[in-house]
Write a protein that holds these residues in place. Structure first.
Motif, PDB file in Angstrom:
ATOM      1  N   UNK A 136       0.866  -1.192   0.000  1.00 59.19           N
ATOM      2  CA  UNK A 136       0.000   0.000   0.000  1.00 59.19           C
ATOM      3  C   UNK A 136       0.897   1.235   0.000  1.00 59.19           C
ATOM      4  N   UNK A 137       0.758   2.046  -1.020  1.00 59.81           N
ATOM      5  CA  UNK A 137       1.476   3.316  -1.096  1.00 59.81           C
ATOM      6  C   UNK A 137       0.427   4.399  -0.872  1.00 59.81           C
ATOM      7  N   UNK A 138       0.602   5.190   0.189  1.00 59.38           N
ATOM      8  CA  UNK A 138      -0.339   6.269   0.466  1.00 59.38           C
ATOM      9  C   UNK A 138       0.392   7.597   0.422  1.00 59.38           C
ATOM     10  N   UNK A 139      -0.356   8.645   0.158  1.00 57.25           N
ATOM     11  CA  UNK A 139       0.213   9.980   0.081  1.00 57.25           C
ATOM     12  C   UNK A 139      -0.769  10.929  -0.582  1.00 57.25           C
ATOM     13  N   UNK A 140      -0.250  11.843  -1.378  1.00 57.31           N
ATOM     14  CA  UNK A 140      -1.099  12.783  -2.102  1.00 57.31           C
ATOM     15  C   UNK A 140      -0.557  12.967  -3.517  1.00 57.31           C
ATOM     16  N   UNK A 141      -1.459  13.317  -4.411  1.00 56.00           N
ATOM     17  CA  UNK A 141      -1.120  13.507  -5.829  1.00 56.00           C
ATOM     18  C   UNK A 141      -0.398  12.282  -6.414  1.00 56.00           C
ATOM     19  N   UNK A 142      -0.786  11.089  -5.971  1.00 53.65           N
ATOM     20  CA  UNK A 142      -0.146   9.868  -6.462  1.00 53.65           C
ATOM     21  C   UNK A 142      -0.623   9.559  -7.871  1.00 53.65           C
ATOM     22  N   UNK A 143       0.290   9.057  -8.670  1.00 52.25           N
ATOM     23  CA  UNK A 143      -0.076   8.587  -9.992  1.00 52.25           C
ATOM     24  C   UNK A 143       0.879   7.479 -10.413  1.00 52.25           C
ATOM     25  N   UNK A 144       0.371   6.553 -11.194  1.00 54.51           N
ATOM     26  CA  UNK A 144       1.188   5.497 -11.767  1.00 54.51           C
ATOM     27  C   UNK A 144       1.716   6.046 -13.083  1.00 54.51           C
ATOM     28  N   UNK A 145       3.011   6.360 -13.114  1.00 56.83           N
ATOM     29  CA  UNK A 145       3.612   6.932 -14.326  1.00 56.83           C
ATOM     30  C   UNK A 145       3.636   5.926 -15.464  1.00 56.83           C
ATOM     31  N   UNK A 146       3.981   4.671 -15.133  1.00 53.44           N
ATOM     32  CA  UNK A 146       3.949   3.610 -16.129  1.00 53.44           C
ATOM     33  C   UNK A 146       3.899   2.273 -15.419  1.00 53.44           C
ATOM     34  N   UNK A 147       3.478   1.259 -16.148  1.00 55.45           N
ATOM     35  CA  UNK A 147       3.558  -0.098 -15.640  1.00 55.45           C
ATOM     36  C   UNK A 147       3.740  -1.047 -16.812  1.00 55.45           C
ATOM     37  N   UNK A 148       4.512  -2.098 -16.559  1.00 52.51           N
ATOM     38  CA  UNK A 148       4.727  -3.176 -17.519  1.00 52.51           C
ATOM     39  C   UNK A 148       4.412  -4.477 -16.791  1.00 52.51           C
ATOM     40  N   UNK A 149       4.668  -5.584 -17.441  1.00 53.43           N
ATOM     41  CA  UNK A 149       4.479  -6.875 -16.769  1.00 53.43           C
ATOM     42  C   UNK A 149       5.473  -7.061 -15.631  1.00 53.43           C
ATOM     43  N   UNK A 150       6.587  -6.341 -15.658  1.00 54.58           N
ATOM     44  CA  UNK A 150       7.656  -6.547 -14.689  1.00 54.58           C
ATOM     45  C   UNK A 150       7.739  -5.492 -13.599  1.00 54.58           C
ATOM     46  N   UNK A 151       7.446  -4.239 -13.944  1.00 57.07           N
ATOM     47  CA  UNK A 151       7.622  -3.179 -12.948  1.00 57.07           C
ATOM     48  C   UNK A 151       6.659  -2.026 -13.186  1.00 57.07           C
ATOM     49  N   UNK A 152       6.582  -1.165 -12.163  1.00 57.21           N
ATOM     50  CA  UNK A 152       5.766   0.040 -12.265  1.00 57.21           C
ATOM     51  C   UNK A 152       6.467   1.171 -11.523  1.00 57.21           C
ATOM     52  N   UNK A 153       6.070   2.390 -11.851  1.00 63.56           N
ATOM     53  CA  UNK A 153       6.606   3.570 -11.180  1.00 63.56           C
ATOM     54  C   UNK A 153       5.440   4.400 -10.661  1.00 63.56           C
ATOM     55  N   UNK A 154       5.472   4.674  -9.348  1.00 62.30           N
ATOM     56  CA  UNK A 154       4.463   5.507  -8.706  1.00 62.30           C
ATOM     57  C   UNK A 154       5.147   6.796  -8.272  1.00 62.30           C
ATOM     58  N   UNK A 155       4.537   7.938  -8.607  1.00 61.71           N
ATOM     59  CA  UNK A 155       5.108   9.225  -8.211  1.00 61.71           C
ATOM     60  C   UNK A 155       4.058  10.036  -7.468  1.00 61.71           C
ATOM     61  N   UNK A 156       4.511  11.096  -6.836  1.00 61.48           N
ATOM     62  CA  UNK A 156       3.651  11.980  -6.058  1.00 61.48           C
ATOM     63  C   UNK A 156       4.319  12.264  -4.727  1.00 61.48           C
ATOM     64  N   UNK A 157       3.563  12.724  -3.768  1.00 56.92           N
ATOM     65  CA  UNK A 157       4.067  12.957  -2.416  1.00 56.92           C
ATOM     66  C   UNK A 157       3.775  11.687  -1.610  1.00 56.92           C
ATOM     67  N   UNK A 158       4.783  10.835  -1.455  1.00 54.14           N
ATOM     68  CA  UNK A 158       4.609   9.551  -0.786  1.00 54.14           C
ATOM     69  C   UNK A 158       4.714   9.735   0.718  1.00 54.14           C
ATOM     70  N   UNK A 159       3.674   9.338   1.423  1.00 54.18           N
ATOM     71  CA  UNK A 159       3.650   9.459   2.876  1.00 54.18           C
ATOM     72  C   UNK A 159       4.037   8.172   3.577  1.00 54.18           C
ATOM     73  N   UNK A 160       3.588   7.032   3.013  1.00 59.82           N
ATOM     74  CA  UNK A 160       3.834   5.749   3.668  1.00 59.82           C
ATOM     75  C   UNK A 160       3.806   4.622   2.641  1.00 59.82           C
ATOM     76  N   UNK A 161       4.671   3.640   2.876  1.00 59.83           N
ATOM     77  CA  UNK A 161       4.660   2.397   2.103  1.00 59.83           C
ATOM     78  C   UNK A 161       4.492   1.283   3.123  1.00 59.83           C
ATOM     79  N   UNK A 162       3.445   0.485   2.949  1.00 60.30           N
ATOM     80  CA  UNK A 162       3.146  -0.567   3.933  1.00 60.30           C
ATOM     81  C   UNK A 162       3.023  -1.917   3.225  1.00 60.30           C
ATOM     82  N   UNK A 163       3.632  -2.929   3.837  1.00 58.12           N
ATOM     83  CA  UNK A 163       3.526  -4.300   3.349  1.00 58.12           C
ATOM     84  C   UNK A 163       2.487  -5.027   4.185  1.00 58.12           C
ATOM     85  N   UNK A 164       1.558  -5.683   3.518  1.00 55.52           N
ATOM     86  CA  UNK A 164       0.549  -6.466   4.204  1.00 55.52           C
ATOM     87  C   UNK A 164       0.650  -7.904   3.743  1.00 55.52           C
ATOM     88  N   UNK A 165       0.951  -8.806   4.667  1.00 54.46           N
ATOM     89  CA  UNK A 165       1.107 -10.219   4.327  1.00 54.46           C
ATOM     90  C   UNK A 165      -0.235 -10.848   4.036  1.00 54.46           C
TER      91      UNK A 165
END
Length: 95
Positions: free
Chosen positions: A61-90
């Motif tokens: 979970x990536x939370x923040x403000x003005x987030x956007x997925x700049x691009x995504x492929x089958x292998x990777x993605x790029x998220x930009x914006x003002x990132x507040x928190x990155x959380x892993x949930x099992x």
């Protein structure tokens, strides 16, 4: 649990990175304005305040403000914006 222990032993014995053998998610974070995510399964939720990504081992979970997925492929993605928190949930997914 035994299956996970066997997998961990194989990874150790092979001497290869965990992300290669287990397809674990790989994150590269630059400051608080961009994150690259590799080895993901899909985008579960996407808004300007939350990007929820499904992985083999659960969710990211990536939370923040003005987030956007700049691009995504089958292998990777790029998220930009003002990132507040990155959380892993099992919540392991079966292969």
């Amino acid at each position: 649990m035994e299956r996970e222990q066997l997998r961990d032993r194989l990874v150790e014995a092979a001497g290869l990175p965990r992300d290669v053998l287990q397809k674990a998610p790989v994150l590269t974070v630059t400051g608080d304005f961009e994150v690259y995510i590799g080895n993901y399964r899909g985008i579960e939720e996407y808004s300007d305040v939350l990007v929820r990504i499904r992985t083999r081992t659960g969710q990211i979970r990536v939370t923040g403000s003005r987030l956007q997925v700049d691009y995504y492929t089958n292998d990777e993605m790029k998220v930009t914006g003002k990132i507040g928190e990155i959380r892993f949930e099992n919540g392991r997914e079966e292969p």
